[in-house]
Write an enzyme that holds these catalytic residues in place. Structure first.
Site, short mmCIF file in Angstrom:
data_model
loop_
_atom_site.label_atom_id
_atom_site.label_comp_id
_atom_site.label_asym_id
_atom_site.label_seq_id
_atom_site.Cartn_x
_atom_site.Cartn_y
_atom_site.Cartn_z
N LYS A 38 12.09 -10.29 4.68
CA LYS A 38 12.61 -10.42 3.30
C LYS A 38 11.45 -10.43 2.31
CE LYS A 38 12.78 -15.44 4.02
NZ LYS A 38 13.65 -16.53 4.50
N ARG A 134 22.13 -25.87 2.73
CA ARG A 134 22.04 -24.66 1.92
C ARG A 134 23.32 -23.89 2.27
NH1 ARG A 134 16.52 -21.15 2.14
NH2 ARG A 134 17.40 -20.43 4.12
N HIS A 164 19.92 -23.07 10.35
CA HIS A 164 18.54 -23.03 9.85
C HIS A 164 17.99 -24.46 9.76
CE1 HIS A 164 15.07 -21.21 8.08
NE2 HIS A 164 15.27 -21.66 6.86
N ARG A 217 13.96 -16.28 14.85
CA ARG A 217 13.70 -15.61 13.57
C ARG A 217 12.26 -15.86 13.16
NH1 ARG A 217 18.49 -18.48 12.57
NH2 ARG A 217 17.40 -19.75 11.03
N TYR A 262 -9.53 -17.44 -22.63
CA TYR A 262 -8.56 -17.90 -23.62
C TYR A 262 -8.61 -19.42 -23.72
CZ TYR A 262 -6.28 -13.32 -23.75
OH TYR A 262 -6.00 -12.00 -23.93
N CYS A 308 -6.32 -14.77 -16.92
CA CYS A 308 -5.60 -13.93 -17.90
C CYS A 308 -4.51 -13.12 -17.19
CB CYS A 308 -6.55 -12.96 -18.59
SG CYS A 308 -8.12 -13.65 -19.12
N MET A 309 -3.82 -12.28 -17.94
CA MET A 309 -2.75 -11.47 -17.35
C MET A 309 -3.30 -10.50 -16.29
SD MET A 309 0.04 -8.94 -19.15
CE MET A 309 0.65 -10.15 -20.31
N ASP A 310 -4.48 -9.92 -16.57
CA ASP A 310 -5.00 -8.86 -15.71
C ASP A 310 -6.40 -9.13 -15.17
OD1 ASP A 310 -2.73 -7.25 -16.75
OD2 ASP A 310 -3.94 -7.32 -18.58
C1 LIG Z 1 13.07 -17.10 5.64
C2 LIG Z 1 13.93 -17.52 6.75
C3 LIG Z 1 13.42 -17.54 8.06
C4 LIG Z 1 11.97 -17.32 8.39
O1 LIG Z 1 11.27 -18.51 8.16
P1 LIG Z 1 9.73 -18.64 8.59
O2 LIG Z 1 9.43 -20.06 8.33
O3 LIG Z 1 8.98 -17.72 7.68
O4 LIG Z 1 9.63 -18.25 10.00
C5 LIG Z 1 14.31 -17.81 9.08
N1 LIG Z 1 15.62 -18.06 8.83
C6 LIG Z 1 16.13 -18.08 7.58
C7 LIG Z 1 17.58 -18.38 7.39
C8 LIG Z 1 15.31 -17.82 6.50
O5 LIG Z 1 15.81 -17.87 5.26
#
Ligand SMILES: *Cc1c(COP(=O)(O)O)cnc(C)c1O
Length: 376
Positions: A38, A134, A164, A217, A262, A308-310
């Protein structure tokens, strides 16, 4: 190969991704790995990372939303892709047509899903809320009722059941409580034709204490970073894949009492050499980096004045030639340290690197591709 016209770039070592996948496969030889890519692969580039990870043995991908999943499909990736976030019901047919698996996270959502007039079957993973609060279903009754509802729906395939963990890198007791809650909530489900039961994120899978699941995951660990080295000691090496590099574009000597940037927030305590680095908050290098350090020729150099921005300014121990390389993240400056010093986590530092920064991909020691997302 694409060119880029700027002295700031992120270098991504694809061999490190391969190495990290192999290490995790050794640790969990029987489990399917979902590579979590992601947010553009935590800033590393989702399609590039995915392709290498798949070659190294990852069998599925996970992303946050349908747009991310579609981009991977459109780049030619054919392995299962799971959307971890909520997908709008009106977008379900599009997901189904592209063979993208969705998270079934809510009772009302499921109720509507099963009555959609789908022409292509959709794959879903039932999300269980085991204590993070969540997404997901919370009670035994809810879990059972909705699992059965999904199983009965002719155009729905229940491909997975998952949860999770909220504290795998900080609190083992709460982690244990969540695992027990999850086990309890799925105990009465007929999981015989559910392909993936999964719950382990990086912090959980590095601890290797659970074996009733068949998928893991892998997010941060894929990119070579342990969410918390003290809390989760490991016996093998993860290799960080990303370096953030720049070159000095000007070097000058300022006088004692001169002010920098700045707001003139920095005042030279003596005559000093300073350098200008062409990176700023529009690149994701936020103002909170002021006062921290970057590496130039092995020296830790302070970021002086406001970012700064850049661009930003740094104090040099001596004169360096224009064009000298500056390491913002990389050898001598791991992202964990960067994150700790600005009071955040590695995830945030990596994801914030904006699409204005070109990504330079290396494999076998050679540059094999350059990606300029902002300018495509
Ligand atoms: C982002 C995410 C992960 C991965 O988590 P890590 O800590 O980067 O391994 C796994 N499961 C869900 C639901 C997530 O949102």
């Amino acid at each position: 190969m694409q060119e880029y016209y700027r002295d700031t770039w992120a270098e991504i070592d694809l061999d490190a991704i391969t190495h990290n996948v192999k290490q995790i496969k050794d640790l969990h030889p029987t489990k399917e790995i979902f590579a979590v890519v992601k947010a553009n692969g935590y800033g590393h580039g989702d399609a590039e990372v995915s392709k290498v990870a798949i070659e190294a043995g990852v069998s599925c991908l996970a992303v946050s939303g349908l747009d991310e999943a579609l981009r991977l499909r459109n780049s030619g990736i054919e392995v299962p892709i799971l959307v971890l976030g909520m997908t709008r019901l009106k977008d379900v047919p599009l997901a189904a047509e592209n063979n993208i698996s969705l998270t079934a996270h809510d009772e009302m959502w499921i109720e509507h899903l099963v009555s959609l007039p789908l022409t292509t079957p959709v794959k879903v993973h039932l999300k269980i809320d085991s204590g993070m609060h969540r997404l997901g279903l919370m009670t035994e009754e809810q879990v059972q009722k909705n699992f059965n509802r999904l199983k009965m729906a002719p155009m729905v395939e229940v491909e997975g059941v998952f949860t999770h963990m909220a504290t795998a890198d900080s609190d083992k007791e709460y982690l244990g409580h969540q695992i027990e809650t999850f086990k309890h909530l799925i105990a009465s489900l007929d999981l015989s034709d559910v392909k993936y039961v999964h719950l382990e994120n990086t912090a959980t899978l590095l601890q290797k204490e659970f074996d009733f699941d068949h998928g893991i995951r892998l997010g941060l660990g894929l990119y070579g970073i342990n969410p918390d080295k003290e809390f989760i000691p490991i016996e093998f090496e993860l290799k960080p894949a990303l370096k953030l590099l720049s070159n000095l574009v000007q070097v000058k000597k300022i006088k004692k009492g001169d002010k920098v940037g700045y707001g003139a927030t920095y005042e030279a305590q003596e005559d000093e050499w300073i350098g200008v680095v062409p990176i700023g908050y529009a690149d994701g290098w936020t103002r909170s980096h002021q006062g921290r350090h970057v590496i130039v020729n092995g020296y830790e150099c302070e970021i002086i004045g406001r970012v700064c921005m850049d661009q930003m300014m740094i104090r040099l121990p001596k004169q360096f030639p224009m064009g000298t390389e500056v390491t913002l993240i990389g050898d001598g400056m791991p992202v964990e340290r960067v994150a700790a010093e600005v009071g955040t986590i590695s995830y945030e530092i990596l994801c914030l690197i904006s699409d204005r920064v070109p990504r330079v991909y290396k494999q076998g020691g050679k540059i094999i591709a350059v990606k300029k997302m902002r300018f495509e």
